[in-house]
Design an enzyme around this catalytic site. Structure first.
Site, mmCIF file in Angstrom:
data_model
loop_
_atom_site.group_PDB
_atom_site.id
_atom_site.type_symbol
_atom_site.label_atom_id
_atom_site.label_comp_id
_atom_site.label_asym_id
_atom_site.label_seq_id
_atom_site.Cartn_x
_atom_site.Cartn_y
_atom_site.Cartn_z
ATOM 1 C CE LYS A 282 -42.225 -42.145 -10.415
ATOM 2 N NZ LYS A 282 -41.125 -42.583 -9.518
ATOM 3 C CB CYS B 180 -38.646 -43.802 -12.055
ATOM 4 S SG CYS B 180 -37.784 -45.142 -11.176
ATOM 5 C CD GLU C 244 -37.485 -41.163 -9.917
ATOM 6 O OE1 GLU C 244 -38.648 -41.009 -9.528
ATOM 7 O OE2 GLU C 244 -36.946 -42.293 -10.028
#
Length: 288
Positions: free
Chosen positions: A115, A156, A43
Site C-alpha cells: 500500500k 483502501c 484489506e
C-alpha cells in the site's frame, strides 16, 4: 482470460490470524461453490490490531504467515486465483508492510503490492488514524497479467488517489482492485461514489472486498463490498456489514467497449500548470 466469475469476500477480521484464516477459508469455499475462479479478500485479512505494540507480536514474515499459507493451500486445492486483499507482513528490515498478494492456482505468488498511501487522517467525532506510525509505505504501482487480462492493485486509502488507477489503466489494466477496511464514517460518505468514479474514468471493472462491522480492536468498518462494471454500474453489492460473499461475471470485452465509446485514456493530453499568483508551479503525484 475470457469471461470469468469474480468474488469479493466480506470479513470482520479480529485480532487472531488463525481464527481469521479459518473464517476466510469458509467464505472462500462458498465463493468457489458459486462459480468464482478469482477470489479477493479485504484489506487486513490476517488481523485488525490497533495497538502498535501488539502488532509486533501478531504479525510475522510472509513465509511464516498463516493466512498466506492457507491462501496458497486453497488456491492449489480449488484451482483459483486467490487475491489476499492485504495482510500485515513483517519485512526483512523489521518494518511492517500492508501487502496484497495474488496467488496462482499452483500456489505460487504472481504479484505483490505494498500500500502506497498511508491513512493519516483526523475525522469528525475525534476519530483519528496514523497508519504511517505502524507501516512503511510502498513505492511501486503494480499490474499483473492473468492470461491476457491485466489487473491493477490498490488498497483502501489508495482509492482517493486517482492518478494511481490512471497509471494502471494506461498500462492496460481492465480490472482494478480496491480491497479495503473503510471506516464507517468515511464509507457512508464516499465509498460508493469513489469506486464508481474509478471504474467510469478508467473504463475498467472495480472489485472491492471490504471489512465490515465492529471489530475486536474497537474500530468499526463500513462493509458494502462492491463489484462495479466499466460503465459504473454496480454488478454486486453486500448491502450490509456482515461477513458474506458477492459474485459477478467479468467480461473483459466490456472494458474494451467502454474505452471505445469514451476514449479518455487516448484523448488525455500533456499539460503544465501556469500560476498567476507569483508562486512556483509544482505538480505532485501526477501520472505521466
Amino acid at each position: 482470460m475470457g469471461v470469468f466469475k469474480a468474488a469479493a469476500i466480506q470479513m470482520r477480521s479480529g485480532t487472531s490470524p488463525e481464527r481469521n484464516a479459518a473464517d476466510m477459508e469458509q467464505l472462500v469455499r462458498e465463493a468457489v461453490a458459486m462459480g468464482a475462479s478469482y477470489v479477493q479478500t479485504p484489506e487486513m485479512t490476517g488481523a485488525l490490531v490497533r495497538d502498535k505494540d501488539a502488532k509486533r507480536t501478531v504479525f510475522t514474515s510472509e513465509d511464516k504467515d498463516v493466512v498466506v499459507a492457507k491462501a496458497r493451500q486453497l488456491a492449489r486445492e480449488l484451482g483459483i486465483h486467490f487475491h489476499i486483499g492485504s495482510t500485515a507482513i513483517l519485512r526483512d528490515d523489521g518494518k511492517l508492510a500492508n501487502r496484497a498478494l495474488l496467488i496462482a492456482p499452483d500456489g505460487t505468488t504472481l504479484a505483490s503490492y505494498d500500500k502506497i498511501h498511508m491513512f493519516d487522517v483526523d475525522l469528525d467525532n475525534g476519530e483519528s488514524w496514523r497508519e504511517s506510525a505502524a507501516y512503511e509505505p510502498g513505492t511501486d504501482a503494480a499490474v499483473v497479467d492473468l492470461a491476457g487480462l491485466k489487473l491493477g492493485f490498490a488498497i483502501c486509502y489508495d482509492l482517493r488517489f486517482p492518478q494511481l488507477f490512471r497509471t494502471e489503466a494506461l498500462a492496460g489494466a481492465a480490472v482494478l482492485s480496491v480491497p479495503a477496511a473503510f471506516t464507517r464514517q468515511t464509507g457512508e460518505a464516499h465509498w460508493h461514489v469513489l469506486l464508481r468514479a474509478r471504474a467510469i474514468e478508467n473504463g475498467a471493472f472495480v472489485i472491492a472486498a471490504a471489512q465490515g462491522g465492529l471489530h475486536e480492536d474497537g474500530r468499526e468498518t463500513y462493509g458494502h463490498s462492491l463489484i462495479v462494471d466499466p460503465w459504473g454500474r454496480i454488478l454486486a453489492e453486500a448491502a450490509h456489514d456482515e461477513p458474506s460473499v458477492i459474485v459477478a461475471e467479468i467480461d473483459p470485452a466490456q472494458s474494451v467497449a467502454a474505452r471505445a465509446k469514451i476514449p479518455n485514456l487516448k484523448n488525455a493530453r500533456e499539460f503544465s500548470l501556469r500560476r498567476f499568483d507569483g508562486e512556483p508551479a509544482s505538480l505532485r503525484g501526477a501520472a505521466s
